[in-house]
Write a protein that holds these residues in place. Sequence first.
Motif, PDB file in Angstrom:
ATOM      1  N   THR A 164       0.831  -1.202   0.000  1.00 30.95           N
ATOM      2  CA  THR A 164       0.000   0.000   0.000  1.00 30.95           C
ATOM      3  C   THR A 164       0.869   1.257   0.000  1.00 30.95           C
ATOM      4  OG1 THR A 164      -1.672  -1.242   1.217  1.00 30.95           O
ATOM      5  CG2 THR A 164      -1.896   1.138   1.178  1.00 30.95           C
TER       6      THR A 164
ATOM      7  N   ASP B  43      -9.237   2.002  -4.355  1.00 36.48           N
ATOM      8  CA  ASP B  43      -8.494   0.897  -3.740  1.00 36.48           C
ATOM      9  C   ASP B  43      -9.408   0.034  -2.882  1.00 36.48           C
ATOM     10  OD1 ASP B  43      -5.897  -0.407  -2.972  1.00 36.48           O
ATOM     11  OD2 ASP B  43      -6.592   0.230  -1.000  1.00 36.48           O
ATOM     12  N   MET B  44     -10.348   0.657  -2.169  1.00 37.84           N
ATOM     13  CA  MET B  44     -11.280  -0.135  -1.345  1.00 37.84           C
ATOM     14  C   MET B  44     -12.250  -0.908  -2.217  1.00 37.84           C
ATOM     15  SD  MET B  44     -12.093   2.235   2.001  1.00 37.84           S
ATOM     16  CE  MET B  44     -12.500   3.716   1.115  1.00 37.84           C
ATOM     17  N   ARG B  45     -12.626  -0.358  -3.375  1.00 39.00           N
ATOM     18  CA  ARG B  45     -13.510  -1.126  -4.262  1.00 39.00           C
ATOM     19  C   ARG B  45     -12.772  -2.277  -4.929  1.00 39.00           C
ATOM     20  NH1 ARG B  45     -15.753   4.099  -5.503  1.00 39.00           N
ATOM     21  NH2 ARG B  45     -14.242   4.349  -7.194  1.00 39.00           N
TER      22      ARG B  45
ATOM     23  N   ARG C 124      -9.737  -3.912  -3.866  1.00 33.49           N
ATOM     24  CA  ARG C 124      -9.225  -4.943  -2.954  1.00 33.49           C
ATOM     25  C   ARG C 124     -10.167  -5.257  -1.815  1.00 33.49           C
ATOM     26  NH1 ARG C 124      -3.215  -3.882  -1.237  1.00 33.49           N
ATOM     27  NH2 ARG C 124      -4.009  -1.885  -0.493  1.00 33.49           N
TER      28      ARG C 124
ATOM     29  N   SER D  74      -7.942  -4.190   1.528  1.00 31.04           N
ATOM     30  CA  SER D  74      -7.416  -2.830   1.545  1.00 31.04           C
ATOM     31  C   SER D  74      -7.161  -2.375   2.976  1.00 31.04           C
ATOM     32  CB  SER D  74      -8.400  -1.887   0.855  1.00 31.04           C
ATOM     33  OG  SER D  74      -7.949  -0.559   0.946  1.00 31.04           O
TER      34      SER D  74
ATOM     35  N   PHE E  20      -7.329   0.635   4.007  1.00 31.00           N
ATOM     36  CA  PHE E  20      -8.217   1.745   4.327  1.00 31.00           C
ATOM     37  C   PHE E  20      -9.645   1.278   4.603  1.00 31.00           C
ATOM     38  CE2 PHE E  20      -4.841   3.502   1.676  1.00 31.00           C
ATOM     39  CZ  PHE E  20      -4.431   4.599   2.429  1.00 31.00           C
ATOM     40  N   SER E  21      -9.924  -0.057   4.491  1.00 28.15           N
ATOM     41  CA  SER E  21     -11.299  -0.534   4.676  1.00 28.15           C
ATOM     42  C   SER E  21     -11.876  -0.241   6.067  1.00 28.15           C
ATOM     43  CB  SER E  21     -11.356  -2.037   4.389  1.00 28.15           C
ATOM     44  OG  SER E  21     -10.479  -2.729   5.235  1.00 28.15           O
TER      45      SER E  21
ATOM     46  N   LYS F 274     -13.627   3.208   5.977  1.00 28.69           N
ATOM     47  CA  LYS F 274     -14.362   3.438   4.737  1.00 28.69           C
ATOM     48  C   LYS F 274     -15.402   4.547   4.890  1.00 28.69           C
ATOM     49  CE  LYS F 274     -17.289   1.103   1.384  1.00 28.69           C
ATOM     50  NZ  LYS F 274     -17.923  -0.165   0.977  1.00 28.69           N
TER      51      LYS F 274
ATOM     52  N   GLU G 198     -17.195  -6.418   1.371  1.00 30.20           N
ATOM     53  CA  GLU G 198     -17.266  -6.137   2.799  1.00 30.20           C
ATOM     54  C   GLU G 198     -18.657  -5.690   3.225  1.00 30.20           C
ATOM     55  OE1 GLU G 198     -15.994  -1.706   3.595  1.00 30.20           O
ATOM     56  OE2 GLU G 198     -14.407  -2.811   2.584  1.00 30.20           O
TER      57      GLU G 198
END
Length: 839
Positions: free
Chosen positions: A44, A73-75, A77, A81, A83-84, A87, A450
């Motif tokens: 990352t 990136d959250m969409r 991985r 990710s 950063f999840s 979110k 998620e």
Amino acid sequence: MTSKRPKSTGNGVGSKGKGKDKKNDADSPADSVDIFPMVLTSATQEMFGCRADEDVTGDNPYKLLRKDDILQDMRTRAAVSDFSPAKQLVTDYPEEEILLVYDIDFIHGQSFYLVLTVETKDKMLSLPASEEGVAAEAVPSEVFVQEKTPEPQPWVSLGSEQEIEEESVTDSRPRLKYKISRARREFGARVCFSSRNAADTKDGHMECSSYQDRSFSLRQMERQSAVQAIPALHSSSTQTIWRYPKNMCTQYEPREFSEEEKENCLQSESLKNFVNSVAWRFETALQQNEIMDVFLDDWKALKEDDGGYGGKADTHLKEYQSFTDLHFSKEKTISDINWHPTINGVIAVSVIERLSFEDRINASTKLLLNPSLILFWSFSDPINPQLLLECPDDVFSFEFCPSDPNIIVGGCMNGQVVLWDISAHVERLQGTRSSGGKNMAANANAFAFEDKRAEETPVVRYCAVSAIESGHKAPITDVQWLPENFEVTRLGVPVENKSQICVQVITCAPDCCVMFWDIRTPRMATQPMTDRRQKAEEKPLENPHGVPNTFKHLDLTWKPLVRVALPKIDTSGEYSPLKFSLQDNTCDSHTGSNADRPRLQTERSEANPEYALLRVPSAKHVKPLEDVVSKFYVGTEDGELIYTDWKLEKDHDSGRLFSKTSTRLFLNDGYWSQSRPAVFFIGKEDGNIDVWDLLEKTHEPSQTQNITTAQITCIKPWIVSSKQHLLAVSDHLGTLHILEVPWTLRTPSSNEKLSTRKYFEKEVDRLVYFEKRMETRSKEKRDMEAEETRKRTEPVMPEKAEEQILEEALKDYKDYLALEKVILKDMGLLVDTDDSSDI
């Protein structure tokens, strides 16, 4: 957020002190609500350009990140990710750039933290400029610190020895004593064990494969550790580094002969003598180049032969992955397997109830509440299925459409044919693959979604189902798409397919017939033109449950185009087919090379046709194809393999259409390797797989390997790349095993195809010789029987009387005496006498 955030130590705006304290205060000027501590992996950091001690340092710890990049990136991985966890906080952030701060001293517990408010971001970005002047005034130019060695102090008891005594284990009561006795007659008694088949009893065996579950993790709350005070150890080194390498080059002018020197050299006797001496060697080298390949790598050829036959290379199948679900595949068996034609790493299986006919009738009410399913598995998530296809009944066979992989056809147990359209869920299946071209095994434990709603596996209802009164009267055991280069008329005649789209399906069942189905709208000959236009202008009604209208024109009205019967050869009755295989010129979709197949099918799927607008063409406007072979192989329920024709013949007397008589052959079950012509795999009932290599052994399998304790139900190979071949094997317990084919079983030898062809030609010649020999023996037998018949039909001479026989014998005796007398006279042994004597 559920995680606790540490409180800030102060704002640090007006503080004065040492440089380190100022730095810590500058890093945490906001309240704990305004920041979010987090950990960023090296991948990352490299992706967002915030590598620790390189892009961000203690002197410059700030990095502005684009909000759109974080959301993307959250969409991409999902739960992987970093950063999840933040979110919702990132989504609610008002500006386009978010401040990321490098916490080198771990003041807030992690190495990085996000600033979640605009005021705190502006405040932190303005602090370094204002602190430079304050630090310059407060810190003197030169500071001398004298280091002193700490003096040892006497140990003072603070009660730790009492804690150690309390933690030690001491006996508070006398220890208990147990005595275990056994009857003397049982000493040395014989123990009898018995074996049983785990598949015969319910819940007799269940395989529990290990996996990593991120929902449960043990967090270390407290740890006891000891510290020993030792002198500080310093390690130092120096190395000169060439930080600025430069490429150097030099240009020079070659030295050449003058024209006079060149002429003298060419006319010299030494050059002529040299050319004459090496000319024959040069000609020999040229001839050798024509005879043999001088560029052949001998080491590579030796390695290939050594590894292919009896070398040190591994020849066993290795289990690559296994898929099972405790809810959808529990107490069920897998009936068919199919790899997705365009999306690598996605495989579909159909599961059916493991019940007998009587148990199925008794539990019919329960089965109605639990619909049959087809499960889509992905290598990126081996725990949860990615997609579920709902079926009206148990599906024994299904297949993807070669022209459009989003269209799937299946055959049910009740004899109906079902169609699905998964176009709306292609992005979900593609999202489970590993991104960036990385290996699928690297993200094997990654969760694709998620959101709670997204975590639920979607269930896709079928678009159309055939009319039950017009379908098969037995479970459909095999279904295949007819190739897109031709189609079949109602008389079974192959004609050209102008649309170049797969529009016809072939099915077979033990009800003694093979059926051809057409997914296009049937041509209505008796309907007026005005009614057709009015019906075309009507807006179609939407199906319930979000089912697409792709095949609404076929739902519950779909009937077969051609019905081919299979009459027996010698006796009356018909064959009961279970599987069938088309000829080579009908391009079997399972046995080709998979290297260019995804690219070709992706190009076809970009312009998906409107199946509702397709119509069955008239027989007058299509061109018959003579080069297409209409004969195919059919495996029967009795273990026989027949060779038949789907064309219908017309009886000249009655005018009725009937099927041709089949040809009987011997059965040979198995699946050929997609890369080696001499290798094929056979699954057995005891859970073993026989690997046959015709170049090594022809009378027995080259190796036998156990895969599972239950019987094997289906085998399907797949080529991921030139260096990775997979073999999908399903068992009776509902578990799907993915095996990796070793190098020796996937890499062909130099002349393997030619050797295999010669082997089959030799076997064909042997069978032809055997047939000719049988014909010769039959002809000799017929000649012997004819000779015996001729002898029996000849007229019988009447028997002679006893007097006649004696008379003929006396006559012969007199002739003999006369001949003897003549011979004796000629030899001078007998003198003639006048007297005649009677003999």
